[in-house]
Design a protein around this motif. Sequence first.
Motif, PDB file in Angstrom:
ATOM      1  N   ASN A   1     -10.698 -16.618 -24.340  1.00  0.00           N
ATOM      2  CA  ASN A   1      -9.487 -16.889 -25.127  1.00  0.00           C
ATOM      3  C   ASN A   1      -9.318 -15.830 -26.205  1.00  0.00           C
ATOM      4  OD1 ASN A   1      -8.915 -19.478 -23.856  1.00  0.00           O
ATOM      5  ND2 ASN A   1     -10.669 -20.278 -24.999  1.00  0.00           N
ATOM      6  N   GLU A   2      -8.169 -15.169 -26.197  1.00  0.00           N
ATOM      7  CA  GLU A   2      -7.865 -14.211 -27.268  1.00  0.00           C
ATOM      8  C   GLU A   2      -7.321 -14.994 -28.459  1.00  0.00           C
ATOM      9  OE1 GLU A   2      -5.422 -10.907 -26.030  1.00  0.00           O
ATOM     10  OE2 GLU A   2      -6.320 -10.941 -24.015  1.00  0.00           O
ATOM     11  N   ILE A   3      -8.033 -14.954 -29.586  1.00  0.00           N
ATOM     12  CA  ILE A   3      -7.646 -15.766 -30.740  1.00  0.00           C
ATOM     13  C   ILE A   3      -6.661 -15.044 -31.649  1.00  0.00           C
ATOM     14  CG2 ILE A   3      -8.488 -17.036 -32.751  1.00  0.00           C
ATOM     15  CD1 ILE A   3     -11.191 -17.270 -31.312  1.00  0.00           C
ATOM     16  N   ASP A   4      -7.076 -13.863 -32.131  1.00  0.00           N
ATOM     17  CA  ASP A   4      -6.237 -13.170 -33.104  1.00  0.00           C
ATOM     18  C   ASP A   4      -6.674 -11.716 -33.204  1.00  0.00           C
ATOM     19  OD1 ASP A   4      -4.267 -12.855 -34.963  1.00  0.00           O
ATOM     20  OD2 ASP A   4      -5.297 -13.901 -36.598  1.00  0.00           O
ATOM     21  N   GLU A   5      -5.776 -10.885 -33.739  1.00  0.00           N
ATOM     22  CA  GLU A   5      -6.081  -9.488 -34.001  1.00  0.00           C
ATOM     23  C   GLU A   5      -6.321  -9.347 -35.503  1.00  0.00           C
ATOM     24  OE1 GLU A   5      -4.426  -5.715 -31.682  1.00  0.00           O
ATOM     25  OE2 GLU A   5      -3.061  -6.302 -33.285  1.00  0.00           O
TER      26      GLU A   5
ATOM     27  N   LEU B   1      -9.941  -2.302 -36.381  1.00  0.00           N
ATOM     28  CA  LEU B   1      -9.099  -3.317 -35.754  1.00  0.00           C
ATOM     29  C   LEU B   1      -9.855  -3.935 -34.584  1.00  0.00           C
ATOM     30  CD1 LEU B   1      -6.252  -4.539 -35.972  1.00  0.00           C
ATOM     31  CD2 LEU B   1      -5.481  -2.802 -34.344  1.00  0.00           C
ATOM     32  N   GLY B   2      -9.852  -5.241 -34.526  1.00  0.00           N
ATOM     33  CA  GLY B   2     -10.540  -5.918 -33.427  1.00  0.00           C
ATOM     34  C   GLY B   2      -9.801  -7.172 -32.995  1.00  0.00           C
ATOM     35  N   VAL B   3      -9.952  -7.498 -31.722  1.00  0.00           N
ATOM     36  CA  VAL B   3      -9.402  -8.739 -31.192  1.00  0.00           C
ATOM     37  C   VAL B   3     -10.527  -9.766 -31.173  1.00  0.00           C
ATOM     38  CG1 VAL B   3      -8.353  -9.877 -29.208  1.00  0.00           C
ATOM     39  CG2 VAL B   3      -7.731  -7.525 -29.760  1.00  0.00           C
ATOM     40  N   GLN B   4     -10.282 -10.907 -31.780  1.00  0.00           N
ATOM     41  CA  GLN B   4     -11.262 -11.991 -31.725  1.00  0.00           C
ATOM     42  C   GLN B   4     -11.202 -12.622 -30.337  1.00  0.00           C
ATOM     43  OE1 GLN B   4      -9.880 -14.204 -35.278  1.00  0.00           O
ATOM     44  NE2 GLN B   4     -11.950 -13.972 -36.060  1.00  0.00           N
ATOM     45  N   LEU B   5     -12.257 -12.423 -29.583  1.00  0.00           N
ATOM     46  CA  LEU B   5     -12.320 -12.947 -28.213  1.00  0.00           C
ATOM     47  C   LEU B   5     -13.336 -14.085 -28.162  1.00  0.00           C
ATOM     48  CD1 LEU B   5     -11.405 -12.606 -25.218  1.00  0.00           C
ATOM     49  CD2 LEU B   5     -13.426 -11.142 -24.923  1.00  0.00           C
ATOM     50  N   GLN B   6     -12.855 -15.266 -27.823  1.00  0.00           N
ATOM     51  CA  GLN B   6     -13.741 -16.424 -27.699  1.00  0.00           C
ATOM     52  C   GLN B   6     -14.233 -16.515 -26.250  1.00  0.00           C
ATOM     53  OE1 GLN B   6     -12.312 -20.656 -27.522  1.00  0.00           O
ATOM     54  NE2 GLN B   6     -13.181 -20.724 -29.588  1.00  0.00           N
ATOM     55  N   VAL B   7     -15.537 -16.614 -26.117  1.00  0.00           N
ATOM     56  CA  VAL B   7     -16.152 -16.729 -24.787  1.00  0.00           C
ATOM     57  C   VAL B   7     -16.844 -18.080 -24.690  1.00  0.00           C
ATOM     58  CG1 VAL B   7     -17.771 -15.720 -23.145  1.00  0.00           C
ATOM     59  CG2 VAL B   7     -16.533 -14.231 -24.745  1.00  0.00           C
TER      60      VAL B   7
END
Length: 216
Positions: free
Chosen positions: A199-203, A134-140
């Motif tokens: 920005n947290e995009i999605d899990e 499981l991961g959170v897509q984190l946009q930097v």
Amino acid sequence: MKEAFHTIFEGGVGEFEMKKSRFIATVRPVETEEAAIDVIETLKKKYWDASHNCSAYIIGTENPIMRCSDDGEPSKTAGRPMLDVLLAHELTNLVVVVTRYFGGTLLGTGGLVKAYQSATLEGLKNSIVIKKELGVQLQVVTDYTLIGKIQYLIGTEKITQLSSEFTDIVTLTLLIPPSRLSEISKKIAELTNGSAILNEIDEVYFSLINGEAYVF
């Protein structure tokens, strides 16, 4: 959602022979019980002339659905032993069908258990088993002057990078375990003096296969 689990990325076929009886194991990834049943029915049609088409499947990560069938073999000599192999390997979201062509010699209870388990193991050996995490897509989003520091952090923290885009700014998409999201976000903020936009995009679930990240 479960933090991580093991499943099949690509199914395979394996064979085992005992006293001229031929056992063909077909492994397939499935996400629903309906899909598992479809696979079983399709293989029964494909191997319509076989003595037996025994099956086992596990679906889900929380309170998983587990089913197995001896398909005419003596009770608990085929389906349950096959299911035990899947449980021992801590796998889910897959179905296994072991097709038997009778070789003319009775194998006995112990022989059947060994044969069906051995065939299942052969099928798994020829499949691609993966760990879904499981991961959170984190946009930097940052500028070019800070990308070196962020890339160094990605390497030292062993963070999975999903993509990068270089225009007048740099946009990275990272996959962060939920339990580490706050920690990593704080470190990026400190490295960039708060200038990087996060920005947290999605899990999502992801897996590393031959060094490449796949998102599911």
